[in-house]
Design a protein around this motif. Sequence first.
Motif, PDB file in Angstrom:
ATOM      1  N   PRO A  45      47.203  35.467  49.574  1.00  0.00           N
ATOM      2  CA  PRO A  45      45.895  34.585  49.733  1.00  0.00           C
ATOM      3  C   PRO A  45      45.734  34.761  51.087  1.00  0.00           C
ATOM      4  O   PRO A  45      46.311  33.938  52.103  1.00  0.00           O
ATOM      5  CB  PRO A  45      46.241  33.458  49.299  1.00  0.00           C
ATOM      6  N   ASP A 103      40.236  34.958  47.900  1.00  0.00           N
ATOM      7  CA  ASP A 103      41.354  35.157  47.185  1.00  0.00           C
ATOM      8  C   ASP A 103      42.373  33.892  47.685  1.00  0.00           C
ATOM      9  O   ASP A 103      43.606  33.674  47.187  1.00  0.00           O
ATOM     10  CB  ASP A 103      42.205  36.082  47.264  1.00  0.00           C
ATOM     11  N   CYS A 137      46.279  35.432  44.343  1.00  0.00           N
ATOM     12  CA  CYS A 137      46.114  36.788  44.181  1.00  0.00           C
ATOM     13  C   CYS A 137      46.503  37.125  42.969  1.00  0.00           C
ATOM     14  O   CYS A 137      47.991  37.334  42.736  1.00  0.00           O
ATOM     15  CB  CYS A 137      46.842  37.790  45.214  1.00  0.00           C
ATOM     16  N   TYR A 184      42.242  43.837  42.209  1.00  0.00           N
ATOM     17  CA  TYR A 184      42.942  42.583  41.838  1.00  0.00           C
ATOM     18  C   TYR A 184      42.054  41.448  41.498  1.00  0.00           C
ATOM     19  O   TYR A 184      41.216  41.523  42.192  1.00  0.00           O
ATOM     20  CB  TYR A 184      43.911  42.270  42.759  1.00  0.00           C
ATOM     21  N   GLY A 219      41.043  37.783  42.590  1.00  0.00           N
ATOM     22  CA  GLY A 219      41.142  36.524  43.704  1.00  0.00           C
ATOM     23  C   GLY A 219      40.546  35.437  42.918  1.00  0.00           C
ATOM     24  O   GLY A 219      39.687  35.463  42.283  1.00  0.00           O
ATOM     25  N   LYS A 245      42.300  44.602  53.255  1.00  0.00           N
ATOM     26  CA  LYS A 245      41.250  44.046  52.324  1.00  0.00           C
ATOM     27  C   LYS A 245      39.919  44.413  53.169  1.00  0.00           C
ATOM     28  O   LYS A 245      39.383  43.807  54.294  1.00  0.00           O
ATOM     29  CB  LYS A 245      41.443  42.524  52.361  1.00  0.00           C
TER      30      LYS A 245
END
Length: 538
Positions: free
Chosen positions: A72, A77, A81, A98, A100, A128
């Motif tokens: 995170p 997120d 996570c 994924y 968040g 990211k």
Amino acid sequence: KVKQLEHRTHYHFQPQKHWINADPNGPMYYNGIYHLFYQYNPYGAVWGNIIWGHSVSMDLINWKALQPAIKPTKPYDRHGCWSGSATILPGNKPVILYTGVVDENKTQVQNYVLPKNINDPYLEEWIKPDDNPLLVAEPGVNRTAFRDPTTAWMGRDGHWRILIGSRRKHTGIAYLYKSKDFIKWVKAKHPLHSKDRTGNWECPDFFPVAREGKKGLDNSMIEEQNVKFVLKVSLDTTRYDYYTVGKYFPEIDRYIPDNTSVDGWKGLRYDYGNFYASKSFFDASKNRRILWGWSNESDTKMDDVEKGWAGIQTIPRRIWLHPNGKQLLAWPIEEVESLRGHKVQLRNENMKKGDVVEIKGITAAQADVEVVFSFPSLDKAEPLHPSLDHLDAHELCSRKGSSVHGGLGPFGLLTLASGKLEEYTPVFVRVFKAKNKHKILLCSDASSSSLKKGLYKPSFAGFLDVDLAKKKLSLRSLIDHSVVESFGAGGEVCITSRVYPALAVSDNAHLYAFNNGSETVAIETLDAWSIKGPKFMN
Ligand code: DQQ
């Protein structure tokens, strides 16, 4: 320290310490390497502070731990996570989606990460991109039950599709989202599938299976001839994964389970024991589909904290469609056999009612056992009393345990047993004569597994749908200190039990075969191996 060691598994995947709710995240095979990510608490042996742990392997057995892949760090997120999946895009480019968690109310969004350096064989660092989050819940979607994106598949129209698990009131839902570029996602008019009274759907998994043979298929192979589909969802109220086998209609993006598949609480299970939040992936190196599942602990939270770890992964299983087209078969990947050490065997040994045969000469706490039982006839199968006919397998097993004498069975193995049988986890079969045909119960019963109080000791069980014409039944168990993973009739029914014996630990554990039925049962073949510990490099 002793506690930490005596129940720790030696060949099942687990990090050196702390909590995993393995939720196998983003498993994939990429450029010769298998990746496993998992939900990990870096600060303790209870759930919380969730990040993505990351390990890599060349053979799914020996593992090297890497730095965490996703932590995170961003507003989208910051509070966790959570689970997600990997997709390999055209041009051999992996991407991970994924969930968040953005706030204390557990509002969930979907994000993506990309490898920082595609030439790093381990794909150790993930970045990211700035256009995160990719997906937020629109009005009408429950934003605190909006998670666990699947591996994407591509439709005939060239658009990607993913599922996101959710619920509306008590109806479990697999929302379908579509995208042309993997960045801009649009919710389809209808969910791919939903089912009332199942509650929230976590970790959905949707994939094609060949109608014949064991070959696995890539998720995007929806147009192949002779293909069926499997939809698996995880029901969080009971930690229970169920799946259906059915038909996918790509033109309308709907999935309809076959009428041989029950949708809901009575559905088919990959595993009738401690097995949750599973996920599969297509292994292009061996053309197979592999299933991972998280096996949670059955002892108390306090024990977990004292042990300093909690949660393991089951041994990866190859899965394919049963020739009957109605269910999947699952079998431990062949690579686990590379761990087989010293072997002992029995051939054609008869067991009369009450007989207990010790299988000596292997490390019984860390073993692999394959056995074929045979019997002269089905005549002595006990009639199932009408008052028991409606019971599910679990209930029936708890009433008709391994020590309750029967006709044809109970017979099977006593795993993780103490020398005087004060403790044992029986894995056994019992055949009943029911109305039209025989009912075959496979049971992995933790109720006698430990003298310790306060543990969760369920009588896990499932029914086998095998043809008994040959008067044989096969069973395999993988035993690893606090886990017994069993496969009945070549993987028709799988059951994983987590058990914590007080006496039957390490060298004090024994393995026996037994028969408590009036029909004599033969151990036609029994092969058992000591299992060596693979390398877990930190
Ligand atoms: N675990 C994750 C969630 C998922 C759940 C959080 C399933 O994303 O729904 O750790 O165990």
